[in-house]
Design a protein around this motif. Structure first.
Motif, PDB file in Angstrom:
ATOM      1  N   UNK A 149      28.483  28.042  38.698  1.00  0.00           N
ATOM      2  CA  UNK A 149      28.630  29.481  38.539  1.00  0.00           C
ATOM      3  C   UNK A 149      27.427  30.246  39.068  1.00  0.00           C
ATOM      4  N   UNK A 150      26.242  29.666  38.920  1.00  0.00           N
ATOM      5  CA  UNK A 150      25.032  30.368  39.340  1.00  0.00           C
ATOM      6  C   UNK A 150      24.959  30.545  40.853  1.00  0.00           C
ATOM      7  N   UNK A 151      25.501  29.582  41.609  1.00  0.00           N
ATOM      8  CA  UNK A 151      25.454  29.728  43.071  1.00  0.00           C
ATOM      9  C   UNK A 151      26.343  30.879  43.531  1.00  0.00           C
ATOM     10  N   UNK A 152      27.269  31.312  42.657  1.00  0.00           N
ATOM     11  CA  UNK A 152      28.118  32.465  42.979  1.00  0.00           C
ATOM     12  C   UNK A 152      27.588  33.764  42.362  1.00  0.00           C
ATOM     13  N   UNK A 153      26.424  33.692  41.757  1.00  0.00           N
ATOM     14  CA  UNK A 153      25.840  34.899  41.184  1.00  0.00           C
ATOM     15  C   UNK A 153      26.504  35.334  39.901  1.00  0.00           C
ATOM     16  N   UNK A 154      26.886  34.398  39.068  1.00  0.00           N
ATOM     17  CA  UNK A 154      27.530  34.667  37.774  1.00  0.00           C
ATOM     18  C   UNK A 154      28.743  35.583  37.964  1.00  0.00           C
ATOM     19  N   UNK A 155      29.825  35.061  38.524  1.00  0.00           N
ATOM     20  CA  UNK A 155      31.013  35.884  38.802  1.00  0.00           C
ATOM     21  C   UNK A 155      31.811  36.186  37.542  1.00  0.00           C
ATOM     22  N   UNK A 156      32.734  37.149  37.672  1.00  0.00           N
ATOM     23  CA  UNK A 156      33.657  37.472  36.579  1.00  0.00           C
ATOM     24  C   UNK A 156      34.869  36.548  36.677  1.00  0.00           C
ATOM     25  N   UNK A 197      44.506  19.215  35.897  1.00  0.00           N
ATOM     26  CA  UNK A 197      43.982  20.223  36.828  1.00  0.00           C
ATOM     27  C   UNK A 197      44.123  21.606  36.201  1.00  0.00           C
ATOM     28  N   UNK A 198      43.130  22.445  36.426  1.00  0.00           N
ATOM     29  CA  UNK A 198      43.139  23.807  35.884  1.00  0.00           C
ATOM     30  C   UNK A 198      42.770  24.785  36.996  1.00  0.00           C
ATOM     31  N   UNK A 199      43.291  26.015  36.878  1.00  0.00           N
ATOM     32  CA  UNK A 199      43.092  27.008  37.942  1.00  0.00           C
ATOM     33  C   UNK A 199      42.637  28.336  37.354  1.00  0.00           C
ATOM     34  N   UNK A 200      41.800  29.043  38.114  1.00  0.00           N
ATOM     35  CA  UNK A 200      41.350  30.358  37.700  1.00  0.00           C
ATOM     36  C   UNK A 200      40.966  31.162  38.943  1.00  0.00           C
ATOM     37  N   UNK A 201      40.656  32.439  38.700  1.00  0.00           N
ATOM     38  CA  UNK A 201      40.246  33.304  39.800  1.00  0.00           C
ATOM     39  C   UNK A 201      38.914  33.956  39.453  1.00  0.00           C
ATOM     40  N   UNK A 202      38.018  34.014  40.438  1.00  0.00           N
ATOM     41  CA  UNK A 202      36.695  34.607  40.253  1.00  0.00           C
ATOM     42  C   UNK A 202      36.583  35.867  41.090  1.00  0.00           C
ATOM     43  N   UNK A 203      35.864  36.851  40.556  1.00  0.00           N
ATOM     44  CA  UNK A 203      35.584  38.063  41.323  1.00  0.00           C
ATOM     45  C   UNK A 203      34.084  38.225  41.461  1.00  0.00           C
ATOM     46  N   UNK A 204      33.656  38.434  42.700  1.00  0.00           N
ATOM     47  CA  UNK A 204      32.247  38.675  42.988  1.00  0.00           C
ATOM     48  C   UNK A 204      32.148  40.050  43.631  1.00  0.00           C
ATOM     49  N   UNK A 205      31.471  40.961  42.964  1.00  0.00           N
ATOM     50  CA  UNK A 205      31.379  42.316  43.492  1.00  0.00           C
ATOM     51  C   UNK A 205      32.717  43.027  43.386  1.00  0.00           C
ATOM     52  N   UNK A 206      32.983  43.975  44.306  1.00  0.00           N
ATOM     53  CA  UNK A 206      34.187  44.788  44.237  1.00  0.00           C
ATOM     54  C   UNK A 206      35.348  44.217  45.038  1.00  0.00           C
ATOM     55  N   UNK A 207      35.046  43.505  46.136  1.00  0.00           N
ATOM     56  CA  UNK A 207      36.121  43.152  47.056  1.00  0.00           C
ATOM     57  C   UNK A 207      36.158  41.679  47.437  1.00  0.00           C
TER      58      UNK A 207
END
Length: 567
Positions: A112-119, A137-147
């Motif tokens: 997570x840290x290499x992505x800058x603590x994403x949402x 297997x598990x799936x999720x979506x991360x948001x970094x910044x606005x776009x």
């Protein structure tokens, strides 16, 4: 079976004492090859025949070796990573470095840290714990910044001797384009809902122009903030003239705003082409496009789509950019979608305004319907009195003329008030009179004993701007014609006190050039009034029940000046 001494075995693994001891024991019976690295081993497999492949070493090292096979995984479009149970990266491919904007190895760092603590957006808000704890297997979506959006899928790597996994293989895919595309689609839908949020109460409380201005401001807001277009021009098609009238223009040259355009495929630029064909037009280079007419200052590309409502082209939506090739098929798709919402909103506003106009018009006509009867009665009685006082009491006659003048003004004032309240729109019933301008202001006397005919004459002809007055019988009509000016007299052939021919003849005695139209029901004419009147020059006959278009045509012919004969 005892293996042949000539059989080959390929041994892969990290250089260690254990590996050396293993090789020495195998060489007693097999021909053993130990490549200097994994790539060399792959090359040997391609050129030589081996009876077996033996891999030695810790599981983590073996997995890392397999993942790095010949550098192939670095060519994948998705990021890959091998994580331990503490979510530390044991290995990653080149693509993951690109996704995280790192230039050095990610080994040993927290995922997570290499992505800058994403949402974490879900659907699984703890995908790594799910994969480790449940072994699925598990799936999720991360948001970094606005776009920037990443889809992450974590799958457990199970050891044969353990029931709980200690390693995770993670796939990271950039889904920003797909997510933003869906968000934009949703935003266009909600923009359409907002544009169409026009309640009848609001229309009643605001002037039409105020409501149009509010709608224009909303369109501009969504064009700039949602679609991110800074230059915009919207034109609407005039159904009668096919001209393209400007509704909204921002960032365009002043000459371009005032330019007269028609919905035609040639000669009127991209806008005229789109308005006439209903086809969107993407101009990638304005300097080399023969259809393009200068619009925004310094524009080098443009995008124009039609405004379509129920398969009818009602206008155009144009955006421009100072960059060449600034628009693509995605921009085209979103502008077309947004234009549909704009067309629906414009139609909604027009219908609500039309509802207001119809209400005003109906009220005006209802008032006039109640007023015209008494007004005609006053005119009839005043004409009778006026005829008897002419030459005897000048002051009384003058007063009667004032009464007549003010009485006529009552109807005109009601009509004018209705026109001032009702805005002019394409649905405005009061715009009927614009279709037959030659009838506007013409004074028509309708002579018929049937009150429904007299009322219909007021209602129908009044819509087209005629000043209608009525008489119940022939003598009353003659009094009216002697006292007042009329452009046309429409008289029934069956009057209580005389035939249609007798009325026609006496009217011409008063005014030889007065235009007269006779009416008959179903062609019934027992006194042969029409035949006799035709012999005296009657030109127009109406057969009841007549159609409105026939009535209007006969009236227009009657009030039109005779054509000049070339000498």
């Amino acid at each position: 079976m005892t293996p042949s001494a000539r059989e080959k075995i390929l041994v892969l693994g990290e250089d260690s004492a254990d590996l050396s001891n293993l090789v020495q024991s195998l060489e007693l019976q097999f021909q053993v090859e130990v490549p200097r690295n994994f790539e060399s081993g792959v090359q040997s497999l391609q050129t030589e025949n081996f009876q077996a492949i033996l891999v030695s070493g810790p599981q983590e090292a073996l997995l890392k070796t397999f993942l790095e096979v010949d550098g192939l995984l670095d060519q994948l479009p998705d990021g890959l990573a091998l994580l331990d149970s503490d979510l530390k990266i044991l290995w990653s491919n080149e693509r993951l470095l690109q996704l995280t904007s790192n230039t050095e190895s990610l080994d040993g760092q927290n995922f997570y840290q290499v992505f800058g603590t994403p949402e974490i957006l879900g659907p699984d808000y703890s995908p790594f714990n799910t994969a480790l704890g449940q072994g699925v297997c598990a799936r999720s979506q991360l948001r970094i910044g606005e776009k920037t959006y990443y889809e992450v899928q974590a799958c457990p790597v199970l050891r044969s001797t353990e029931t709980a996994p200690q390693l995770l293989l993670v796939v990271i895919r950039d889904v920003s384009t797909e997510v933003l595309h869906k968000q934009k689609l949703d935003a266009v839908y909600h923009a359409g809902v907002d544009l169409g949020d026009l309640s009848p109460q609001e229309v009643l409380e605001m002037t039409v122009q105020d409501r149009i201005d509010l709608l224009k401001s909303k369109i501009l807001h969504y064009t700039e903030d949602l679609l991110e277009f800074e230059t915009v021009e919207i034109r609407l098609v005039d159904k009668k003239t096919k001209t393209l009238e400007s509704l909204l223009s921002v960032g365009m040259e002043e000459d371009a705003e005032r330019r007269l355009l028609f919905a035609q495929p040639d000669g009127y630029g991209v806008t005229g082409f789109v308005a006439s064909t209903g086809k969107s037009y993407l101009c990638e280079d304005t300097e080399n496009d023969p259809l393009y007419l200068p619009g925004a200052p310094g524009a080098h590309s443009s995008l124009t789509v039609p405004l379509i409502l129920h398969d009818e082209i009602i206008g155009t939506f144009n955006v421009e950019s100072p960059q060449k090739g600034a628009f693509d098929e995605t921009d085209l798709q979103f502008l077309e979608l947004f234009s549909r919402e704009v067309a629906i909103a414009l139609n909604t506003l027009e219908l609500l305004v039309a509802e207001k106009v119809t209400t005003v018009t109906e009220s005006t006509e209802r008032i006039l319907k109640e007023v015209v009867g008494p007004v005609d009665g006053i005119l009839n009685d005043a004409a009778w009195i006026l005829e008897r006082y002419i030459g005897h009491e000048p002051s009384v006659a003058e007063r009667l003329q004032h009464i007549l003048k003010h009485t006529r003004e009552i109807k005109q004032m009601i009509q004018r008030v209705g026109e001032s309240i009702a805005p002019q729109t394409t649905y405005n019933p009061m715009s009927y009179r614009e279709e037959h301008p030659s009838l506007r202001g013409k004074r028509v006397l309708v002579v018929d004993s049937d009150s429904s005919v007299r009322g219909a004459a007021h209602e129908l002809l009044g819509r087209y701007g005629c000043e209608v007055e009525t008489a119940h019988h022939g003598d009353e009509a003659l009094l009216m014609v002697r006292s007042f000016h009329y452009d046309v007299v429409i008289a029934d052939i069956r009057l209580p006190d005389m035939t249609g021919y007798e009325c026609f003849e006496k009217l011409l005695e008063i005014h030889p050039h007065l235009a007269v139209i006779l009416m008959t029901g179903f062609g019934y004419d027992p006194s042969h009034s029409i035949v006799k009147a035709r012999q005296r020059g009657l030109k127009s006959v109406l057969y009841k029940p007549f159609r409105l278009d026939q009535l209007l045509a006969e009236l227009e012919n009657a009030v039109s000046p005779p054509a000049k004969v070339n000498e």
